[in-house]
Design a protein around this motif. Structure first.
Motif, PDB file in Angstrom:
ATOM      1  N   PRO A 132       0.801  -1.231   0.000  1.00  0.00           N
ATOM      2  CA  PRO A 132       0.000   0.000   0.000  1.00  0.00           C
ATOM      3  C   PRO A 132       0.830   1.275   0.000  1.00  0.00           C
ATOM      4  CG  PRO A 132      -1.009  -1.607   1.443  1.00  0.00           C
ATOM      5  CD  PRO A 132       0.303  -2.201   0.999  1.00  0.00           C
ATOM      6  N   ALA A 172      -0.497  -0.914   6.848  1.00  0.00           N
ATOM      7  CA  ALA A 172      -1.126  -1.192   5.551  1.00  0.00           C
ATOM      8  C   ALA A 172      -2.646  -1.262   5.644  1.00  0.00           C
ATOM      9  CB  ALA A 172      -0.573  -2.494   4.976  1.00  0.00           C
ATOM     10  N   ALA A 173      -3.176  -1.951   6.664  1.00  0.00           N
ATOM     11  CA  ALA A 173      -4.625  -2.162   6.753  1.00  0.00           C
ATOM     12  C   ALA A 173      -5.407  -0.850   6.908  1.00  0.00           C
ATOM     13  CB  ALA A 173      -4.954  -3.121   7.895  1.00  0.00           C
ATOM     14  N   THR A 193      -5.386   1.034   3.627  1.00  0.00           N
ATOM     15  CA  THR A 193      -6.274   0.421   2.637  1.00  0.00           C
ATOM     16  C   THR A 193      -7.734   0.750   2.938  1.00  0.00           C
ATOM     17  OG1 THR A 193      -4.712  -1.403   2.317  1.00  0.00           O
ATOM     18  CG2 THR A 193      -6.959  -1.755   1.545  1.00  0.00           C
ATOM     19  N   VAL A 194      -8.120   0.671   4.209  1.00  0.00           N
ATOM     20  CA  VAL A 194      -9.501   0.980   4.595  1.00  0.00           C
ATOM     21  C   VAL A 194      -9.815   2.443   4.280  1.00  0.00           C
ATOM     22  CG1 VAL A 194     -11.066   1.275   6.554  1.00  0.00           C
ATOM     23  CG2 VAL A 194      -9.683  -0.801   6.361  1.00  0.00           C
ATOM     24  N   MET A 228     -11.758  -3.785  -1.908  1.00  0.00           N
ATOM     25  CA  MET A 228     -10.624  -3.390  -1.067  1.00  0.00           C
ATOM     26  C   MET A 228     -11.022  -3.378   0.410  1.00  0.00           C
ATOM     27  SD  MET A 228      -8.775  -0.296  -3.163  1.00  0.00           S
ATOM     28  CE  MET A 228      -7.345  -0.291  -2.062  1.00  0.00           C
ATOM     29  N   ASP A 279     -11.223  -6.955   1.614  1.00  0.00           N
ATOM     30  CA  ASP A 279      -9.879  -7.517   1.716  1.00  0.00           C
ATOM     31  C   ASP A 279      -9.177  -7.014   2.980  1.00  0.00           C
ATOM     32  OD1 ASP A 279      -7.448  -8.886   0.534  1.00  0.00           O
ATOM     33  OD2 ASP A 279      -6.720  -6.839   0.619  1.00  0.00           O
ATOM     34  N   ALA A 280      -9.325  -5.716   3.265  1.00  0.00           N
ATOM     35  CA  ALA A 280      -8.650  -5.131   4.432  1.00  0.00           C
ATOM     36  C   ALA A 280      -9.222  -5.683   5.735  1.00  0.00           C
ATOM     37  CB  ALA A 280      -8.786  -3.617   4.406  1.00  0.00           C
ATOM     38  N   ARG A 284      -8.312  -9.670   5.929  1.00  0.00           N
ATOM     39  CA  ARG A 284      -6.878  -9.969   6.042  1.00  0.00           C
ATOM     40  C   ARG A 284      -6.403  -9.939   7.489  1.00  0.00           C
ATOM     41  NH1 ARG A 284      -2.931  -6.645   2.224  1.00  0.00           N
ATOM     42  NH2 ARG A 284      -4.175  -7.821   0.705  1.00  0.00           N
TER      43      ARG A 284
END
Length: 249
Positions: A41, A97-98, A101-102, A242, A245-246, A249
């Motif tokens: 990301p 990263a999470a 992404t969110v 997305m 996925d976030a 994960r």
């Protein structure tokens, strides 16, 4: 399919949207870099700024030749966003990263919903209110810096709704704002830019530049609202994927 071919295909689509709509295409660059090309990301948002900077500058020159750029208003709007863009660019490198992404998925989803709503064409007779222009420009700069997007999907509605520009002028002027904000944010990410995969980022940017020229021609042939609705539906689907996925994960 090789990474270079994927980069060329994705870059062409993003450039097409940017050239036709004056923004919005860059918001697909980050998910394309992450899910198609395997970028992290943080690396994806940095690469996106590189791609958006060169593509927007190219598209800006075409709109400027046709007299569709309001330079004074655009520079005022962009100047307010330079500081937030630089701060956002510095902050993004320290975010996990999470959450990044969110945040991106939520902004992309909001942009898609905004694109699906009809908007008026505005009029250039509305006087520019510097306070409102500065506030809108600062918010746009912060989004650009943190998420690595040009922010045209926010700039065009702001220029029409807040500053009263006509759509053609807003599209051209948004490209000026995008270019300035993207370069400011990229300046704060110089340390991460060196680690990018330029064998992929380069072809991606080149295809986006060529796509932007085609998008400019396409906008003269196909209804802008129709192009915008198609793009918004695709963007909404990408934002949903997305977000899932976030969370998973």
């Amino acid at each position: 399919m090789s990474a270079v071919i994927l980069a060329l295909a994705a870059g062409a689509v993003i450039g097409l949207a940017l050239g036709a709509l004056g923004g919005g295409g860059s918001v697909l660059a980050v998910p394309a870099l992450i899910y198609l090309l395997g970028f992290s990301p943080v690396a994806a948002t940095t690469a996106s700024l590189v791609i958006v900077s060169v593509t927007s500058a190219t598209a800006l020159s075409a709109h400027a030749r046709e007299g569709h750029v309001r330079w004074r208003t655009g520079l005022l709007f962009a100047a307010a966003g330079i500081g937030p863009a630089m701060l956002g660019g510095a902050l993004a490198g320290h975010l996990p990263a999470a959450p990044l992404t969110v945040a991106f998925a939520l902004v992309a989803g909001a942009a898609a919903v905004r694109m699906l709503r009809p908007r008026s064409d505005g009029g250039d007779t509305v006087p520019v209110r510097r306070g409102r222009a500065a506030a809108a420009g600062a918010g746009l700069g912060a989004v650009t810096g943190v998420l690595g997007v040009g922010g045209g999907f926010l700039a065009v509605p702001a220029l029409v709704g807040v500053l009263g520009m006509r759509m053609r002028a807003a599209v051209g002027t948004s490209l000026l704002v995008i270019t300035v904000n993207s370069l400011a944010a990229l300046a704060m990410r110089a340390s991460t830019a060196g680690g990018l995969d330029w064998a992929v980022t380069g072809p991606f940017a080149a295809a986006a530049i060529l796509g932007a020229w085609d998008g400019k021609r396409l906008s003269a042939r196909i209804s802008g609202p129709a192009l915008q609705r198609i793009f918004a539906v695709v963007l909404l689907a990408v934002a949903g994927l997305m977000l899932v996925d976030a969370v998973v994960r």
